[in-house]
Design a protein around this motif. Structure first.
Motif, PDB file in Angstrom:
ATOM      1  N   CYS A 128      -6.296   4.526  40.454  1.00  0.00           N
ATOM      2  CA  CYS A 128      -7.379   4.627  41.430  1.00  0.00           C
ATOM      3  C   CYS A 128      -8.461   3.603  41.090  1.00  0.00           C
ATOM      4  O   CYS A 128      -8.296   2.783  40.184  1.00  0.00           O
ATOM      5  CB  CYS A 128      -7.962   6.039  41.440  1.00  0.00           C
ATOM      6  N   SER A 129      -9.572   3.683  41.788  1.00  0.00           N
ATOM      7  CA  SER A 129     -10.650   2.714  41.572  1.00  0.00           C
ATOM      8  C   SER A 129     -11.294   2.862  40.203  1.00  0.00           C
ATOM      9  O   SER A 129     -12.001   1.966  39.738  1.00  0.00           O
ATOM     10  CB  SER A 129     -11.723   2.875  42.659  1.00  0.00           C
ATOM     11  N   VAL A 130     -11.038   3.980  39.541  1.00  0.00           N
ATOM     12  CA  VAL A 130     -11.594   4.197  38.201  1.00  0.00           C
ATOM     13  C   VAL A 130     -10.763   3.496  37.138  1.00  0.00           C
ATOM     14  O   VAL A 130     -11.287   2.793  36.278  1.00  0.00           O
ATOM     15  CB  VAL A 130     -11.704   5.705  37.897  1.00  0.00           C
ATOM     16  N   CYS A 131      -9.446   3.670  37.204  1.00  0.00           N
ATOM     17  CA  CYS A 131      -8.590   3.159  36.126  1.00  0.00           C
ATOM     18  C   CYS A 131      -7.863   1.860  36.459  1.00  0.00           C
ATOM     19  O   CYS A 131      -7.485   1.114  35.556  1.00  0.00           O
ATOM     20  CB  CYS A 131      -7.572   4.224  35.716  1.00  0.00           C
ATOM     21  N   ARG A 132      -7.648   1.562  37.743  1.00  0.00           N
ATOM     22  CA  ARG A 132      -6.857   0.385  38.088  1.00  0.00           C
ATOM     23  C   ARG A 132      -7.518  -0.947  37.728  1.00  0.00           C
ATOM     24  O   ARG A 132      -6.828  -1.879  37.298  1.00  0.00           O
ATOM     25  CB  ARG A 132      -6.479   0.398  39.574  1.00  0.00           C
ATOM     26  N   PRO A 133      -8.834  -1.104  37.913  1.00  0.00           N
ATOM     27  CA  PRO A 133      -9.438  -2.404  37.585  1.00  0.00           C
ATOM     28  C   PRO A 133      -9.161  -2.880  36.165  1.00  0.00           C
ATOM     29  O   PRO A 133      -8.898  -4.065  35.948  1.00  0.00           O
ATOM     30  CB  PRO A 133     -10.928  -2.162  37.821  1.00  0.00           C
ATOM     31  N   ALA A 134      -9.201  -1.986  35.202  1.00  0.00           N
ATOM     32  CA  ALA A 134      -8.934  -2.386  33.825  1.00  0.00           C
ATOM     33  C   ALA A 134      -7.494  -2.853  33.665  1.00  0.00           C
ATOM     34  O   ALA A 134      -7.216  -3.825  32.949  1.00  0.00           O
ATOM     35  CB  ALA A 134      -9.222  -1.220  32.873  1.00  0.00           C
ATOM     36  N   TYR A 135      -6.578  -2.164  34.358  1.00  0.00           N
ATOM     37  CA  TYR A 135      -5.175  -2.582  34.289  1.00  0.00           C
ATOM     38  C   TYR A 135      -4.977  -3.942  34.934  1.00  0.00           C
ATOM     39  O   TYR A 135      -4.263  -4.801  34.403  1.00  0.00           O
ATOM     40  CB  TYR A 135      -4.286  -1.542  34.971  1.00  0.00           C
ATOM     41  N   VAL A 136      -5.603  -4.157  36.081  1.00  0.00           N
ATOM     42  CA  VAL A 136      -5.475  -5.441  36.777  1.00  0.00           C
ATOM     43  C   VAL A 136      -5.998  -6.575  35.904  1.00  0.00           C
ATOM     44  O   VAL A 136      -5.390  -7.653  35.831  1.00  0.00           O
ATOM     45  CB  VAL A 136      -6.219  -5.405  38.127  1.00  0.00           C
ATOM     46  N   ASN A 137      -7.106  -6.349  35.220  1.00  0.00           N
ATOM     47  CA  ASN A 137      -7.642  -7.372  34.321  1.00  0.00           C
ATOM     48  C   ASN A 137      -6.679  -7.673  33.180  1.00  0.00           C
ATOM     49  O   ASN A 137      -6.483  -8.838  32.809  1.00  0.00           O
ATOM     50  CB  ASN A 137      -8.993  -6.932  33.763  1.00  0.00           C
ATOM     51  N   LYS A 138      -6.078  -6.621  32.616  1.00  0.00           N
ATOM     52  CA  LYS A 138      -5.103  -6.823  31.543  1.00  0.00           C
ATOM     53  C   LYS A 138      -3.880  -7.554  32.069  1.00  0.00           C
ATOM     54  O   LYS A 138      -3.338  -8.455  31.399  1.00  0.00           O
ATOM     55  CB  LYS A 138      -4.696  -5.464  30.969  1.00  0.00           C
ATOM     56  N   LEU A 139      -3.449  -7.200  33.268  1.00  0.00           N
ATOM     57  CA  LEU A 139      -2.293  -7.842  33.884  1.00  0.00           C
ATOM     58  C   LEU A 139      -2.565  -9.326  34.094  1.00  0.00           C
ATOM     59  O   LEU A 139      -1.720 -10.181  33.783  1.00  0.00           O
ATOM     60  CB  LEU A 139      -1.990  -7.157  35.220  1.00  0.00           C
ATOM     61  N   ARG A 140      -3.728  -9.658  34.623  1.00  0.00           N
ATOM     62  CA  ARG A 140      -4.086 -11.063  34.857  1.00  0.00           C
ATOM     63  C   ARG A 140      -4.121 -11.834  33.535  1.00  0.00           C
ATOM     64  O   ARG A 140      -3.658 -12.977  33.459  1.00  0.00           O
ATOM     65  CB  ARG A 140      -5.429 -11.147  35.563  1.00  0.00           C
ATOM     66  N   GLU A 141      -4.638 -11.206  32.506  1.00  0.00           N
ATOM     67  CA  GLU A 141      -4.699 -11.852  31.186  1.00  0.00           C
ATOM     68  C   GLU A 141      -3.313 -12.191  30.668  1.00  0.00           C
ATOM     69  O   GLU A 141      -3.062 -13.298  30.168  1.00  0.00           O
ATOM     70  CB  GLU A 141      -5.420 -10.916  30.217  1.00  0.00           C
ATOM     71  N   GLU A 142      -2.384 -11.224  30.800  1.00  0.00           N
ATOM     72  CA  GLU A 142      -1.012 -11.446  30.335  1.00  0.00           C
ATOM     73  C   GLU A 142      -0.312 -12.519  31.175  1.00  0.00           C
ATOM     74  O   GLU A 142       0.428 -13.357  30.645  1.00  0.00           O
ATOM     75  CB  GLU A 142      -0.222 -10.138  30.409  1.00  0.00           C
ATOM     76  N   LEU A 143      -0.535 -12.500  32.464  1.00  0.00           N
ATOM     77  CA  LEU A 143       0.112 -13.469  33.340  1.00  0.00           C
ATOM     78  C   LEU A 143      -0.401 -14.879  33.085  1.00  0.00           C
ATOM     79  O   LEU A 143       0.375 -15.844  33.096  1.00  0.00           O
ATOM     80  CB  LEU A 143      -0.126 -13.080  34.807  1.00  0.00           C
ATOM     81  N   ARG A 144      -1.675 -15.024  32.855  1.00  0.00           N
ATOM     82  CA  ARG A 144      -2.227 -16.345  32.554  1.00  0.00           C
ATOM     83  C   ARG A 144      -1.625 -16.908  31.269  1.00  0.00           C
ATOM     84  O   ARG A 144      -1.387 -18.113  31.159  1.00  0.00           O
ATOM     85  CB  ARG A 144      -3.737 -16.253  32.428  1.00  0.00           C
ATOM     86  N   ALA A 145      -1.341 -16.029  30.326  1.00  0.00           N
ATOM     87  CA  ALA A 145      -0.782 -16.476  29.048  1.00  0.00           C
ATOM     88  C   ALA A 145       0.643 -16.989  29.199  1.00  0.00           C
ATOM     89  O   ALA A 145       1.140 -17.730  28.345  1.00  0.00           O
ATOM     90  CB  ALA A 145      -0.819 -15.334  28.037  1.00  0.00           C
ATOM     91  N   HIS A 146       1.313 -16.595  30.292  1.00  0.00           N
ATOM     92  CA  HIS A 146       2.703 -17.018  30.517  1.00  0.00           C
ATOM     93  C   HIS A 146       2.844 -17.762  31.839  1.00  0.00           C
ATOM     94  O   HIS A 146       3.914 -17.759  32.446  1.00  0.00           O
ATOM     95  CB  HIS A 146       3.620 -15.799  30.508  1.00  0.00           C
ATOM     96  N   ALA A 147       1.775 -18.388  32.286  1.00  0.00           N
ATOM     97  CA  ALA A 147       1.776 -19.059  33.591  1.00  0.00           C
ATOM     98  C   ALA A 147       2.866 -20.106  33.713  1.00  0.00           C
ATOM     99  O   ALA A 147       3.454 -20.285  34.792  1.00  0.00           O
ATOM    100  CB  ALA A 147       0.408 -19.691  33.853  1.00  0.00           C
ATOM    101  N   ASP A 148       3.178 -20.794  32.616  1.00  0.00           N
ATOM    102  CA  ASP A 148       4.185 -21.855  32.695  1.00  0.00           C
ATOM    103  C   ASP A 148       5.595 -21.313  32.887  1.00  0.00           C
ATOM    104  O   ASP A 148       6.525 -22.072  33.175  1.00  0.00           O
ATOM    105  CB  ASP A 148       4.129 -22.724  31.431  1.00  0.00           C
ATOM    106  N   GLU A 149       5.781 -20.001  32.764  1.00  0.00           N
ATOM    107  CA  GLU A 149       7.094 -19.385  32.955  1.00  0.00           C
ATOM    108  C   GLU A 149       7.227 -18.748  34.338  1.00  0.00           C
ATOM    109  O   GLU A 149       8.269 -18.185  34.654  1.00  0.00           O
ATOM    110  CB  GLU A 149       7.326 -18.319  31.887  1.00  0.00           C
TER     111      GLU A 149
END
Length: 288
Positions: free
Chosen positions: A34-55
């Protein structure tokens, strides 16, 4: 807000599919928080994806910045190793979302519905909260196999200017459902599109514009009139008339527009008849 409603909707869908003769389908479920817990997950997801952007493929790199949840939907084979290593949203749910999802699964059990937890099943639209689901069939292939998809969208009403309203619903892929049930003897013969009563062939732009109006008038009288919109040659239009099994063709050009007389050709035997414009509809109705 009661997750029992969600289980009721899915039970209704399950019964519908079974009544249509479908047994080999699977229910996939997840929670997107929900709006309480999802933003933190989305931020973590973006962080992980940026680290593997070349893949990642180009589309996933774009989604990393605009909507990281959509990356989880990617079907590109080269992206799958990265996606499989991404954190699961279930580990980031707040206490209320965890309780909601646990109750939802309990109510599915009460209905006797088997469900498979799909940690990568998400909805990329912001108004979706908590429960998401898909009903899939392997008969449609390994990827584009969802027959039904939906979830809880409590934020939709507010997004379009309405009051806060709870909601749970789904979209059903009619074309995919038809593919699955087509040919079943107990449901009748497979659907076949009706053949046009007449294919209106045009030689030039004035004739095309005339045919648009004539087709509208014929349809008003319940006659299936077909027109080419792609600017094809006369020969190509006639071939198309054959492909769609039109009963009659009518070639319209400058002469027909000037005289107001139109020659209809029956495609089965080549028989021809010349009529005034106001006679075409009555003639076709008699020939049905």
């Amino acid at each position: 807000d009661n997750p029992a409603i969600e289980a009721e909707v899915i039970d209704m869908l399950s019964r519908l599919l079974k009544q249509l003769g479908l047994e080999d389908f699977n229910l996939l479920i997840n929670s997107v928080g929900c709006s309480v817990c999802r933003p933190a997950y989305v931020n973590k997801l973006r962080e992980e994806l940026r680290a593997h952007a070349d893949e990642l493929c180009e589309e996933c790199r774009r989604r990393t910045e605009t909507n990281p949840l959509r990356v989880l939907d990617c079907k590109v084979p080269s992206c799958q190793p990265v996606i499989e290593r991404l954190p699961a949203i279930a580990d980031w749910l707040c206490e209320e979302c965890r309780e909601h999802f646990a109750l939802f699964r309990k109510y599915l059990d009460i209905h006797g519905i088997t469900a498979q937890l799909a940690p990568r099943l998400v909805r990329g639209l912001d108004y979706y909260v908590r429960t998401t689901f898909e009903i899939v069939s392997n008969r449609l292939g390994p990827t584009q196999n969802a027959v039904v998809g939906g979830g809880r969208y409590d934020g939709l009403s507010e997004l379009i200017g309405g009051p806060p309203t709870k909601g749970f619903g789904f979209a059903l892929g009619m074309e995919r459902l038809v593919l699955l049930v087509s040919g079943r003897s107990e449901l009748g013969a497979p659907y076949q599109a009706p053949a046009p009563e007449i294919f209106l062939v045009h030689l030039d732009t004035p004739a095309f514009e005339h045919n648009l109006k004539l087709a509208a008038e014929l349809r008003e009288d319940g006659i299936f009139a077909y027109i080419d919109f792609e600017g094809k040659s006369i020969k190509s239009q006639m071939r198309q008339a054959n492909r769609v099994s039109a009963k009659f063709t009518c070639v319209v050009g400058e002469s027909e527009l000037q005289t107001g007389r139109f020659m209809l050709k029956r495609m089965t035997d080549g028989a021809q008849v010349t009529l005034g414009r106001n006679e075409v509809s009555e003639y076709l109705r008699k020939e049905e």
